[in-house]
Design an enzyme around this catalytic site. Structure first.
Site, short mmCIF file in Angstrom:
data_model
loop_
_atom_site.label_atom_id
_atom_site.label_comp_id
_atom_site.label_asym_id
_atom_site.label_seq_id
_atom_site.Cartn_x
_atom_site.Cartn_y
_atom_site.Cartn_z
N SER A 42 0.79 -1.24 0.00
CA SER A 42 0.00 0.00 0.00
C SER A 42 0.82 1.28 0.00
O SER A 42 0.26 2.35 -0.20
CB SER A 42 -0.95 0.03 1.20
OG SER A 42 -2.10 -0.71 0.91
N LYS A 80 0.42 3.45 -2.92
CA LYS A 80 -0.75 4.33 -3.07
C LYS A 80 -0.35 5.80 -2.99
O LYS A 80 -0.94 6.65 -3.65
CB LYS A 80 -1.80 3.98 -1.99
CG LYS A 80 -2.42 2.57 -2.15
CD LYS A 80 -3.35 2.24 -0.99
CE LYS A 80 -4.26 1.05 -1.19
NZ LYS A 80 -3.69 -0.28 -1.10
N TYR A 126 -3.52 -2.31 -10.46
CA TYR A 126 -3.42 -2.14 -9.01
C TYR A 126 -2.54 -3.23 -8.40
O TYR A 126 -1.67 -2.96 -7.56
CB TYR A 126 -4.84 -2.14 -8.39
CG TYR A 126 -4.83 -2.18 -6.89
CD1 TYR A 126 -4.65 -1.02 -6.13
CD2 TYR A 126 -4.99 -3.39 -6.21
CE1 TYR A 126 -4.63 -1.07 -4.74
CE2 TYR A 126 -4.97 -3.45 -4.83
CZ TYR A 126 -4.79 -2.29 -4.10
OH TYR A 126 -4.76 -2.34 -2.73
N TYR A 167 -4.53 3.67 7.77
CA TYR A 167 -5.88 3.06 7.85
C TYR A 167 -6.62 3.49 9.11
O TYR A 167 -6.55 4.65 9.50
CB TYR A 167 -5.79 1.52 7.76
CG TYR A 167 -4.75 1.02 6.81
CD1 TYR A 167 -4.84 1.34 5.45
CD2 TYR A 167 -3.67 0.27 7.24
CE1 TYR A 167 -3.88 0.90 4.57
CE2 TYR A 167 -2.70 -0.17 6.35
CZ TYR A 167 -2.82 0.15 5.03
OH TYR A 167 -1.87 -0.28 4.17
N VAL A 192 1.12 -3.63 3.83
CA VAL A 192 1.11 -4.93 4.52
C VAL A 192 2.40 -5.74 4.31
O VAL A 192 2.57 -6.78 4.91
CB VAL A 192 -0.13 -5.79 4.18
CG1 VAL A 192 -1.40 -5.18 4.73
CG2 VAL A 192 -0.24 -6.06 2.69
N1 GLN Z 1 -2.18 -5.73 -1.89
C1 GLN Z 1 -2.85 -5.38 -0.68
C2 GLN Z 1 -4.35 -5.45 -0.90
O1 GLN Z 1 -4.80 -4.95 -1.89
C3 GLN Z 1 -2.46 -4.00 -0.22
C4 GLN Z 1 -3.08 -3.63 1.09
C5 GLN Z 1 -2.15 -3.00 2.04
O2 GLN Z 1 -0.93 -2.95 1.91
N2 GLN Z 1 -2.74 -2.53 3.11
O3 GLN Z 1 -5.07 -6.00 -0.10
#
Ligand code: GLN
Length: 312
Positions: free
Chosen positions: A58, A61, A197, A248, A266
């Site tokens: 993430s 992003k 994505y 988050y 993550v």
């Molecule tokens: N690839 C993960 C997902 O889409 C990314 C989420 C994350 O890093 N929080 O669930």
């Protein structure tokens, strides 16, 4: 001082749970820890596994949002650079309020007519990727080139196994995308959006790469060579959304403990920005219940306590 921060984080390394929603991430060793600090003049300091590549997940992003925002003023992202992008355009399709729900939650989308709360939860990032796809024709390649340029590391690459695995276990992200498409909030077909994505999540970078690549956020929108990537107000806005939404549903707790704009993934990485001073990246794969690195958060907490460098 970086060594002291690393020593402080040591007891936390291995705590938490390594992401196991895909086999490719589950295999990562839990005892990893790295930290890198890149100051605004280009000096980089690090400790531990700071040069070991990991899955950015993430954290990407933040960079895809920056790339979309940069498109209004000539682009590092390829053709479509001046495709008539206006600063506020993306904000008609995605909000900038903390969600208070997990990063892959579906629940708010229905009540809020397919407009995700912010660009740093999965739904919001899918909208940003969709926009980047329209602007560049190839969102994931544009992002990879952007990351290579900003990090100064031409060897950055996607991890094919992670991207394939994301796709194989991608039902929830596909659901988010289909749901938004049903509200007319995607410009491109769902399979293309989620494919890009997943590729963007799979990029492998080290703490060093990420701290250097995020330098423009500490330099108020300027790249390392002094050229302008973003207007100062745009960098300010990305930092603001990182502070309020970048970790988050733990963003409040993170602001309380660390007090810096930050974006987690993550894979166990967290990028944090001290505007006007430096960009940091910490990495340790053990995650707390909200998906943020346990040892990474402890390190950043100690860093801002030692230095007094927080935005508060
Ligand atoms: N690839 C993960 C997902 O889409 C990314 C989420 C994350 O890093 N929080 O669930």
């Amino acid at each position: 001082m970086i060594d002291e921060v690393a020593a402080h984080a040591r007891p936390y390394v291995g705590r938490g749970q390594v992401a196991d929603y895909i086999p490719a991430l589950e295999r990562v060793r839990a005892d990893r820890f790295g930290i890198a600090v890149a100051d605004i003049h280009g000096e980089v300091y690090g400790a531990g596994d700071w040069e070991v590549p990991f899955s950015v997940q993430s954290i990407s992003k933040t960079f895809s949002l920056a790339l979309v925002m940069s498109q209004g003023h000539g682009s590092p992202g390829g053709p479509g650079g001046s495709a008539g992008y206006h600063e506020d355009e993306i904000w008609r399709r995605v909000g900038r309020e903390p969600s208070g729900t997990p990063f892959n939650s579906l629940v708010q989308l229905e009540a809020e007519n397919g407009i995700p709360r912010n660009p740093f939860i999965n739904a919001g990032a899918l909208v940003v990727t969709d926009r980047l796809l329209t602007l560049t024709g190839d969102a994931s390649t544009a992002l990879l080139h952007f990351l290579r340029e900003e990090s100064g590391n031409p060897d950055l690459a996607f991890d094919q196994a992670v991207a394939d695995s994301e796709a194989e276990h991608g039902d929830r992200n596909a659901a988010l995308a289909h749901f938004m498409a049903s509200f007319g909030n995607l410009e491109n077909p769902v399979p293309r959006v989620i494919e890009h994505y997943f590729w963007q999540c799979s990029v492998e970078m080290s703490c060093r790469d990420l701290a250097v690549a995020g330098g423009f956020l500490a330099r108020h929108g300027l790249r390392a060579d002094g050229s302008r990537l973003l207007e100062a107000r745009e960098a300010k806005r990305i930092n603001a959304v990182m502070l309020t939404c970048g970790t988050y549903d733990a963003a409040g707790e993170f602001a309380y403990r660390v007090g810096l704009p930050a974006k987690s993934g993550v894979g166990g990485g967290i990028v944090a920005v001290v505007p006007g001073r430096c960009t940091l990246c910490v990495w340790s794969p053990g995650l707390d219940a909200r998906g943020n690195s346990v040892a990474g958060a402890a390190a950043l907490d100690h860093f801002t306590t030692l230095t007094g460098w927080s935005v508060f």
